[in-house]
Scaffold this active site. Structure first.
Site, PDB file in Angstrom:
ATOM      1  N   ASP A 101       6.263   5.932  -8.467  1.00 54.81           N
ATOM      2  CA  ASP A 101       5.041   5.267  -8.036  1.00 54.81           C
ATOM      3  C   ASP A 101       4.227   6.182  -7.121  1.00 54.81           C
ATOM      4  OD1 ASP A 101       3.685   2.518  -7.968  1.00 54.81           O
ATOM      5  OD2 ASP A 101       3.846   2.971  -5.830  1.00 54.81           O
ATOM      6  N   GLU A 141       3.396   8.363 -12.085  1.00 49.34           N
ATOM      7  CA  GLU A 141       2.306   7.379 -12.113  1.00 49.34           C
ATOM      8  C   GLU A 141       1.227   7.854 -11.153  1.00 49.34           C
ATOM      9  OE1 GLU A 141       0.454   3.395 -10.636  1.00 49.34           O
ATOM     10  OE2 GLU A 141       1.671   4.803  -9.500  1.00 49.34           O
TER      11      GLU A 141
END
EC number: 2.4.99.16
Length: 697
Positions: free
Chosen positions: A414, A443
């Site tokens: 993330d 990401e």
């Protein structure tokens, strides 16, 4: 440039694939054809040639950044790729390209780990001699004029014979003797200019002034790194409803029961958002409200509470043993589990109390929460990697190793672009040096320098800007970028995420859901779907927002997939067929070979891909209008398909099963109510032609 570099006797320039002047390794997977290109030149008219030298060095991942404390120091890639012990190389003759002085070669790695290649340039005296003698013979020169040339040729063949196995030398020796025997110059030169001698010298060339090129690295992953189909699900939403219709919190056991459906759709990676305890301090309520109501479950990305941190599982999901059982069930279903690695903390995460030095402490003694002015995220504490890098780096490494020990081999990271690049280079090297099969998905919805910079540092795959590429020109530019950066970046195209519901899906109806699925699953070799996509979930929290209404990030969202399927209100059969087509066609595993074809309608897009190994070729023609028919004349780049302009051929639509006889120009009409695209099985491209296409300059 490496220190001590000097020009060689033969010039070697513009070698590819080389990433950032050789600072980082290029990327490939086991079984992938790696094309190599170089410019090789010398003075005058003398011929040059080139050799590709390939070595496998093992599974040690390059350490591109120094870690904290006693961690081994960073080693420049140019040093790493120099073999410390004698490793038997593959030596492959390179071929001339269409552009003068450009040579091409390929190799196919067969093991995970670090591979190296270099291009050696050398003078080719026999090719120089052959060219000169052929020109003089064609000009009609006499035996007297050619005598010295023919005797020089004899000497060259005798020299060449010394490098040929004794049992294979006879054609060279006989041709040399023929050159020395007086007579008609055509007869004297016949043997030396014969295809038999040319073929033998191709295997055993006479090389002069051999110049070694720089050694470059290629990190080779397992095939999943390039070809994967992801499905994102929240385990906590798999519990269904109670007798009163209220959602029930799911567990790893109920999540495991959902795996067969995901596997039947053809996905091979199931991705879980954070499964850890969720913070209770400043917990967010439904639809991201600042205040949580009693019973609100909070955001999984607000990690940590008095129940544990990044190495714990949420108690409502079960125990670590239950997680192990889930991983085993996924493996039995043919799925790999990808776990979210979100390096941030809720205010009540154990780290906040035990290690305040891992955060930014404000002058008033409080820990700084996350902000993106003017937005404030009081439920999240960002980590500070500079106060105690030794402690924090190794704690994150411990957490990653913990989950690896429980069967996780894929991590979706993330927001990696909000953490220091040297940290990622260090962490990825530490992890992959223990298990080279571990994969990392970045990401990073961010600027190109960060997105591609993280890919160079070792991230296996990357999220991309695909979600926001909707116009024909945008998609064409994006697809060409995929091929351009294939040496170091592998895009994973997501049609939606828990954070992103693009306006095209909000207003485009079921047709747009099918269109975006076709684009994502065929433009790149990896793609992803977030649960609910197959149910056409399209309502945003408000007009102009990309946030889902009743977002699953903040509440339980059980779904009746079977009911929707029975009512004919599900995209599940179409997603299943797309994944079947992807498995059937090796062409759709490629990144480098995408080629766009001309349509005189901006609502239609056409592109093809081919597989260098098998010649398998797929052509996609997709509408960008979900509401009505679109038609156009499609002009195929026949050379890009390995064909001649006048060829006629049959194609089969893998979606509808229909067959058509096509040629260079074809009328196409796409009716979204019937099918939003043609995914066409094209004729195989012959070996020599696909090799030439792979070498396109």
């Amino acid at each position: 440039m490496r220190s001590g570099w000097v020009a060689g006797r033969i010039g070697i320039d513009d070698v590819a694939p080389v990433v950032s002047c050789g600072r980082y390794p290029a990327k490939a997977v086991v079984g992938e054809v790696v094309p190599v290109r170089a410019t090789v030149w010398r003075e005058g008219h003398d011929a040059v040639s080139a050799t590709l030298v390939v070595r496998y060095l093992g599974t040690e991942f390059p350490r591109l950044a120094s870690g904290p404390g006693t961690t081994p120091p960073a080693v420049p890639l140019g040093t790493v790729v120099q073999p410390g012990k004698r490793v038997k190389p593959q030596i492959l003759q390179m071929s001339k390209g269409r552009t003068p002085d450009v040579f091409h070669g390929e190799f196919t790695p067969d093991a995970v780990g670090l591979w190296t290649f270099r291009v050696d340039g050398w003078g080719d005296p026999i090719a120089t001699w052959r060219h000169a003698v052929e020109a003089k013979l064609e000009a009609g020169q006499s035996e007297t004029e050619l005598n010295n040339d023919l005797l020089v040729g004899a000497r060259l063949l005798m020299r060449a014979a010394e490098g040929v196995p004794r049992k294979l030398r006879d054609p060279l020796l006989e041709a040399a003797q023929q050159l020395r025997t007086p007579g008609d110059p055509y007869q004297r030169a016949g043997g030396a200019l014969s295809p038999e001698v040319a073929d033998l010298l191709l295997q055993y060339p006479l090389r002069e002034f051999v110049t070694r090129g720089e050694v470059h690295g290629v990190w080779v992953d397992r095939p999943l790194a390039r070809f994967s189909s992801w499905y994102e699900m929240f385990p906590r939403s798999t519990g269904g409803w109670d007798e009163n219709g209220h959602p029930v919190h799911g567990t790893f056991a109920t999540a495991a029961a959902a795996l067969p459906r995901i596997a039947r759709m053809g996905f091979n990676v199931v991705y879980l958002p954070p499964i850890h305890p969720i913070g209770k301090v400043h917990r967010k309520g439904r639809n991201n409200s600042v205040t949580a109501a009693p019973g609100d479950v909070g955001s999984p990305w607000a990690i940590g509470s008095d129940e544990g941190g990044h190495d714990a599982v949420h108690p409502d999901l079960g125990t670590i043993d239950d997680f192990d059982a889930f991983v085993a069930a996924a493996r039995d279903a043919g799925l790999e589990v990808a776990l979210d690695l979100a390096l941030q903390c809720a205010p009540d995460h154990p780290w906040a109390k035990e290690h305040p030095e891992w955060f930014t402490v404000l002058p008033d003694g409080t820990i700084a929460y996350a902000e993106n002015p003017p937005k404030k995220y009081q439920d999240i504490y960002p980590l500070n990697f500079d106060n105690d890098p030794d402690g924090l780096f190794h704690e994150v490494l411990r957490v990653v190793k913990f989950w690896i020990s429980h069967g996780v081999k894929v991590f979706r990271v993330d927001n990696p672009h909000t953490k220091p690049p040297n940290f990622w280079a260090w962490l990825i090297a530490e992890v992959k040096n223990e298990d080279p099969d571990i994969l990392f998905l970045s990401e990073a919805f961010t600027r190109p320098a960060r997105l591609y910079g993280l890919a160079k540092l070792g991230f296996t795959q990357s999220y991309t800007y695909f979600t926001w590429r909707t116009a024909k020109w945008e998609l064409t530019e994006f697809g060409e970028e995929i091929a351009k950066y294939a040496d170091h970046a592998r895009p994973n195209l997501w049609v939606n995420t828990p954070d992103i519901l693009h306006e095209s899906l909000q207003h485009g109806g079921p047709g747009m859901f099918a269109i975006r699925a076709v684009l994502a699953s065929t433009m790149s070799s990896s793609w992803g779907v977030y649960s609910g996509y197959e149910l056409f979930e399209h309502r945003s929290v408000r007009e102009g927002s990309e946030e889902y209404l009743d977002s699953e990030k903040y509440e339980l969202r059980p779904r009746d997939f079977d009911g929707a399927l029975a009512r004919g209100e599900s995209l599940e059969p179409f997603l299943t067929r797309l994944n079947e087509i992807r498995r059937l066609h090796p062409a759709l595993r490629q990144l480098r070979t995408i080629k766009f074809h001309h349509l005189d309608n901006d609502a239609l897009l056409a592109y093809s891909k081919f597989d260098p190994v098998t010649g398998d070729t797929v052509l996609v023609v997709v509408t960008l209008n979900p509401f009505g028919p679109e038609e156009s004349t499609l002009w195929l780049d026949m050379e890009a398909l390995g064909m001649e302009p006048y060829d006629r051929f049959w194609v089969r639509d893998e979606i509808t099963g229909e067959e058509y006889q096509w040629g260079q120009s074809n009328y196409v009409r796409i009716e979204p109510a019937k099918a939003v695209a043609h995914v066409l099985n094209m004729p195989l491209i012959p070996y020599e032609k696909r090799l030439d296409l792979l070498r396109r300059e």
